[in-house]
Motif scaffolding. Sequence first.
Motif, PDB file in Angstrom:
ATOM      1  N   ASP A 176      11.751   8.351  -8.248  1.00 53.23           N
ATOM      2  CA  ASP A 176      10.472   8.173  -8.938  1.00 53.23           C
ATOM      3  C   ASP A 176       9.311   8.500  -8.004  1.00 53.23           C
ATOM      4  OD1 ASP A 176       9.508   7.059 -11.658  1.00 53.23           O
ATOM      5  OD2 ASP A 176       8.155   6.137 -10.201  1.00 53.23           O
ATOM      6  N   PHE A 177       9.412   8.062  -6.751  1.00 51.27           N
ATOM      7  CA  PHE A 177       8.360   8.400  -5.788  1.00 51.27           C
ATOM      8  C   PHE A 177       8.329   9.906  -5.532  1.00 51.27           C
ATOM      9  CE2 PHE A 177       6.868   9.238  -1.457  1.00 51.27           C
ATOM     10  CZ  PHE A 177       5.576   8.724  -1.556  1.00 51.27           C
ATOM     11  N   ALA A 178       9.498  10.534  -5.497  1.00 54.74           N
ATOM     12  CA  ALA A 178       9.565  11.980  -5.281  1.00 54.74           C
ATOM     13  C   ALA A 178       8.832  12.727  -6.395  1.00 54.74           C
ATOM     14  CB  ALA A 178      11.021  12.430  -5.201  1.00 54.74           C
ATOM     15  N   ILE A 179       8.979  12.277  -7.634  1.00 53.71           N
ATOM     16  CA  ILE A 179       8.296  12.927  -8.752  1.00 53.71           C
ATOM     17  C   ILE A 179       6.791  12.686  -8.679  1.00 53.71           C
ATOM     18  CG2 ILE A 179       8.055  12.947 -11.264  1.00 53.71           C
ATOM     19  CD1 ILE A 179      10.541  14.358 -10.188  1.00 53.71           C
ATOM     20  N   LEU A 230      -2.501  -6.339 -23.834  1.00 52.44           N
ATOM     21  CA  LEU A 230      -1.114  -6.001 -23.562  1.00 52.44           C
ATOM     22  C   LEU A 230      -1.019  -4.764 -22.681  1.00 52.44           C
ATOM     23  CD1 LEU A 230       1.927  -6.341 -23.943  1.00 52.44           C
ATOM     24  CD2 LEU A 230       1.723  -5.064 -26.103  1.00 52.44           C
ATOM     25  N   ASP A 231      -1.880  -3.779 -22.953  1.00 50.64           N
ATOM     26  CA  ASP A 231      -1.905  -2.563 -22.144  1.00 50.64           C
ATOM     27  C   ASP A 231      -2.178  -2.894 -20.676  1.00 50.64           C
ATOM     28  OD1 ASP A 231      -2.367   0.662 -22.297  1.00 50.64           O
ATOM     29  OD2 ASP A 231      -3.759  -0.237 -20.865  1.00 50.64           O
ATOM     30  N   GLN A 232      -3.135  -3.763 -20.419  1.00 51.00           N
ATOM     31  CA  GLN A 232      -3.476  -4.124 -19.044  1.00 51.00           C
ATOM     32  C   GLN A 232      -2.317  -4.831 -18.340  1.00 51.00           C
ATOM     33  OE1 GLN A 232      -6.232  -3.165 -17.368  1.00 51.00           O
ATOM     34  NE2 GLN A 232      -6.689  -1.990 -19.218  1.00 51.00           N
ATOM     35  N   LYS A 233      -1.569  -5.627 -19.067  1.00 48.32           N
ATOM     36  CA  LYS A 233      -0.417  -6.301 -18.477  1.00 48.32           C
ATOM     37  C   LYS A 233       0.710  -5.305 -18.195  1.00 48.32           C
ATOM     38  CE  LYS A 233      -1.398 -10.776 -20.645  1.00 48.32           C
ATOM     39  NZ  LYS A 233      -0.953 -11.778 -21.664  1.00 48.32           N
ATOM     40  N   LEU A 234       0.946  -4.403 -19.127  1.00 43.94           N
ATOM     41  CA  LEU A 234       2.004  -3.413 -18.954  1.00 43.94           C
ATOM     42  C   LEU A 234       1.739  -2.515 -17.754  1.00 43.94           C
ATOM     43  CD1 LEU A 234       2.659  -2.305 -22.656  1.00 43.94           C
ATOM     44  CD2 LEU A 234       4.176  -3.653 -21.196  1.00 43.94           C
ATOM     45  N   ARG A 235       0.456  -2.241 -17.497  1.00 42.50           N
ATOM     46  CA  ARG A 235       0.092  -1.335 -16.406  1.00 42.50           C
ATOM     47  C   ARG A 235       0.496  -1.828 -15.028  1.00 42.50           C
ATOM     48  NH1 ARG A 235      -5.805   1.454 -17.048  1.00 42.50           N
ATOM     49  NH2 ARG A 235      -5.729   1.978 -19.268  1.00 42.50           N
ATOM     50  N   TRP A 236       0.740  -3.108 -14.899  1.00 38.56           N
ATOM     51  CA  TRP A 236       1.186  -3.608 -13.599  1.00 38.56           C
ATOM     52  C   TRP A 236       2.613  -3.167 -13.284  1.00 38.56           C
ATOM     53  CZ3 TRP A 236      -1.853  -5.194  -9.941  1.00 38.56           C
ATOM     54  CH2 TRP A 236      -3.106  -5.716 -10.268  1.00 38.56           C
ATOM     55  N   LEU A 237       3.301  -2.671 -14.300  1.00 39.93           N
ATOM     56  CA  LEU A 237       4.677  -2.214 -14.088  1.00 39.93           C
ATOM     57  C   LEU A 237       4.860  -0.746 -14.461  1.00 39.93           C
ATOM     58  CD1 LEU A 237       7.624  -2.804 -13.369  1.00 39.93           C
ATOM     59  CD2 LEU A 237       7.954  -3.542 -15.758  1.00 39.93           C
ATOM     60  N   ILE A 238       4.411  -0.349 -15.658  1.00 40.53           N
ATOM     61  CA  ILE A 238       4.694   1.001 -16.147  1.00 40.53           C
ATOM     62  C   ILE A 238       3.392   1.765 -16.432  1.00 40.53           C
ATOM     63  CG2 ILE A 238       6.892   0.297 -17.144  1.00 40.53           C
ATOM     64  CD1 ILE A 238       5.520   0.336 -19.897  1.00 40.53           C
ATOM     65  N   ILE A 239       3.556   3.074 -16.639  1.00 40.69           N
ATOM     66  CA  ILE A 239       2.426   3.929 -17.000  1.00 40.69           C
ATOM     67  C   ILE A 239       2.259   3.880 -18.514  1.00 40.69           C
ATOM     68  CG2 ILE A 239       1.433   6.239 -16.818  1.00 40.69           C
ATOM     69  CD1 ILE A 239       2.114   5.023 -14.119  1.00 40.69           C
ATOM     70  N   THR A 240       1.122   3.430 -18.991  1.00 45.68           N
ATOM     71  CA  THR A 240       0.848   3.384 -20.424  1.00 45.68           C
ATOM     72  C   THR A 240       0.123   4.656 -20.857  1.00 45.68           C
ATOM     73  OG1 THR A 240      -1.324   2.331 -20.178  1.00 45.68           O
ATOM     74  CG2 THR A 240       0.609   0.866 -20.271  1.00 45.68           C
ATOM     75  N   PHE A 283       4.551   8.859 -13.492  1.00 47.34           N
ATOM     76  CA  PHE A 283       5.150   9.106 -14.798  1.00 47.34           C
ATOM     77  C   PHE A 283       5.920   7.897 -15.313  1.00 47.34           C
ATOM     78  CE2 PHE A 283       4.479  13.694 -14.294  1.00 47.34           C
ATOM     79  CZ  PHE A 283       4.178  14.040 -15.608  1.00 47.34           C
ATOM     80  N   SER A 284       6.407   7.075 -14.420  1.00 57.73           N
ATOM     81  CA  SER A 284       7.253   5.962 -14.840  1.00 57.73           C
ATOM     82  C   SER A 284       6.625   4.618 -14.460  1.00 57.73           C
ATOM     83  CB  SER A 284       8.648   6.103 -14.216  1.00 57.73           C
ATOM     84  OG  SER A 284       9.470   5.036 -14.596  1.00 57.73           O
ATOM     85  N   ILE A 285       6.613   4.291 -13.168  1.00 58.71           N
ATOM     86  CA  ILE A 285       6.029   3.016 -12.736  1.00 58.71           C
ATOM     87  C   ILE A 285       4.653   3.266 -12.108  1.00 58.71           C
ATOM     88  CG2 ILE A 285       8.264   1.914 -12.423  1.00 58.71           C
ATOM     89  CD1 ILE A 285       8.026   2.397  -9.435  1.00 58.71           C
ATOM     90  N   SER A 286       3.792   2.276 -12.219  1.00 59.49           N
ATOM     91  CA  SER A 286       2.410   2.422 -11.742  1.00 59.49           C
ATOM     92  C   SER A 286       2.247   2.080 -10.263  1.00 59.49           C
ATOM     93  CB  SER A 286       1.480   1.516 -12.567  1.00 59.49           C
ATOM     94  OG  SER A 286       1.864   0.150 -12.439  1.00 59.49           O
ATOM     95  N   LEU A 287       3.328   1.646  -9.633  1.00 58.80           N
ATOM     96  CA  LEU A 287       3.274   1.185  -8.243  1.00 58.80           C
ATOM     97  C   LEU A 287       2.682   2.226  -7.307  1.00 58.80           C
ATOM     98  CD1 LEU A 287       4.089  -0.849  -5.996  1.00 58.80           C
ATOM     99  CD2 LEU A 287       6.327   0.297  -5.956  1.00 58.80           C
ATOM    100  N   TRP A 288       3.128   3.496  -7.434  1.00 57.71           N
ATOM    101  CA  TRP A 288       2.715   4.522  -6.470  1.00 57.71           C
ATOM    102  C   TRP A 288       1.224   4.818  -6.557  1.00 57.71           C
ATOM    103  CZ3 TRP A 288       6.709   3.616  -4.034  1.00 57.71           C
ATOM    104  CH2 TRP A 288       7.972   3.621  -4.591  1.00 57.71           C
ATOM    105  N   ASP A 289       0.674   4.884  -7.756  1.00 53.40           N
ATOM    106  CA  ASP A 289      -0.768   5.119  -7.888  1.00 53.40           C
ATOM    107  C   ASP A 289      -1.561   3.986  -7.258  1.00 53.40           C
ATOM    108  OD1 ASP A 289      -1.325   7.631  -9.368  1.00 53.40           O
ATOM    109  OD2 ASP A 289      -0.093   6.713 -10.919  1.00 53.40           O
ATOM    110  N   ARG A 290      -1.106   2.771  -7.429  1.00 53.35           N
ATOM    111  CA  ARG A 290      -1.819   1.628  -6.865  1.00 53.35           C
ATOM    112  C   ARG A 290      -1.702   1.607  -5.336  1.00 53.35           C
ATOM    113  NH1 ARG A 290      -3.399  -1.991 -10.800  1.00 53.35           N
ATOM    114  NH2 ARG A 290      -2.419  -1.759 -12.839  1.00 53.35           N
ATOM    115  N   LEU A 291      -0.508   1.864  -4.810  1.00 57.24           N
ATOM    116  CA  LEU A 291      -0.301   1.844  -3.364  1.00 57.24           C
ATOM    117  C   LEU A 291      -1.018   2.993  -2.661  1.00 57.24           C
ATOM    118  CD1 LEU A 291       3.475   0.915  -2.867  1.00 57.24           C
ATOM    119  CD2 LEU A 291       1.473  -0.510  -2.419  1.00 57.24           C
ATOM    120  N   CYS A 292      -1.049   4.153  -3.287  1.00 53.50           N
ATOM    121  CA  CYS A 292      -1.584   5.368  -2.644  1.00 53.50           C
ATOM    122  C   CYS A 292      -3.041   5.641  -2.991  1.00 53.50           C
ATOM    123  CB  CYS A 292      -0.721   6.572  -3.013  1.00 53.50           C
ATOM    124  SG  CYS A 292       1.004   6.409  -2.499  1.00 53.50           S
ATOM    125  N   GLY A 293      -3.669   4.753  -3.736  1.00 53.85           N
ATOM    126  CA  GLY A 293      -5.095   4.883  -4.010  1.00 53.85           C
ATOM    127  C   GLY A 293      -5.460   5.940  -5.028  1.00 53.85           C
TER     128      GLY A 293
END
Length: 263
Positions: A93-96, A180-190, A211-221
Amino acid sequence: METLIRLSAAVGIFLLMIGWEFWRPRRVLKLPRAQRWPINLGLAALNMILMRASLGGLGYLAAVHAQTQGWGLLALAPLPSWLAIAATLLLLDFAIYAQHILMHKWPLLWRLHQVHHTDLEFDATTAVRFHPFEIVLSMLYKVFWILLIGADPLAVIAFEIILNGAATFNHSNVAIQPTLDQKLRWLIITPDMHRIHHSTRRAEMDSNYGFSISLWDRLCGTYVADPKEPQISMSIGLAAYRKPEELGFLRLLRLPFKTLHRD
């Protein structure tokens, strides 16, 4: 069998999302589906035929080969099966995510990826609007990572299903209750989160690459929470391509070989 499983999952999720779009759309589409869908689905069909005739199943075969030969990072430190699968999913997922940034930042790759961003609307069919050359390069890129990781073959199948399903979901024109969208965003891309990435504004397009989890956008700014314009009226696509008649099927295939427009 691997191809049949992935195709069945992709078609099922696609039908579910277009049904949701008809039932509860987020935006009123200005362009008729009859004008856009044949182009987007035509690209999807061409890409599927091309992959079937060339690189289809290569990711799974690469994973089988890597495990047979003891290649990859996971071979250096054997993990329980469930943890190896989880690590594979996370690393791919990070590679993508990283690939998506490269597609935007490297002019040669942007020539291909701009085809995806020329869609003047945003719905489930946008998820399959890719130039065939980008699909081929993406597969070769994934094979590199699969070999590097020493990915579990079952994890590779699962990843492809998750990637296709997540892309269909987060490109869909569906309304989700804001809290609900704001809560989902902590895990997935809405859809509301990824739609910002399809904005005509450069700063917004250069955000929300996941594309899948929102973690990378949050970590990488690279995370942007809201567009400057309202979601229901923000401008979608590229500023340089605003005429639908100039975005036909054959023209999109030729687009990477024409004068490059970054915006």
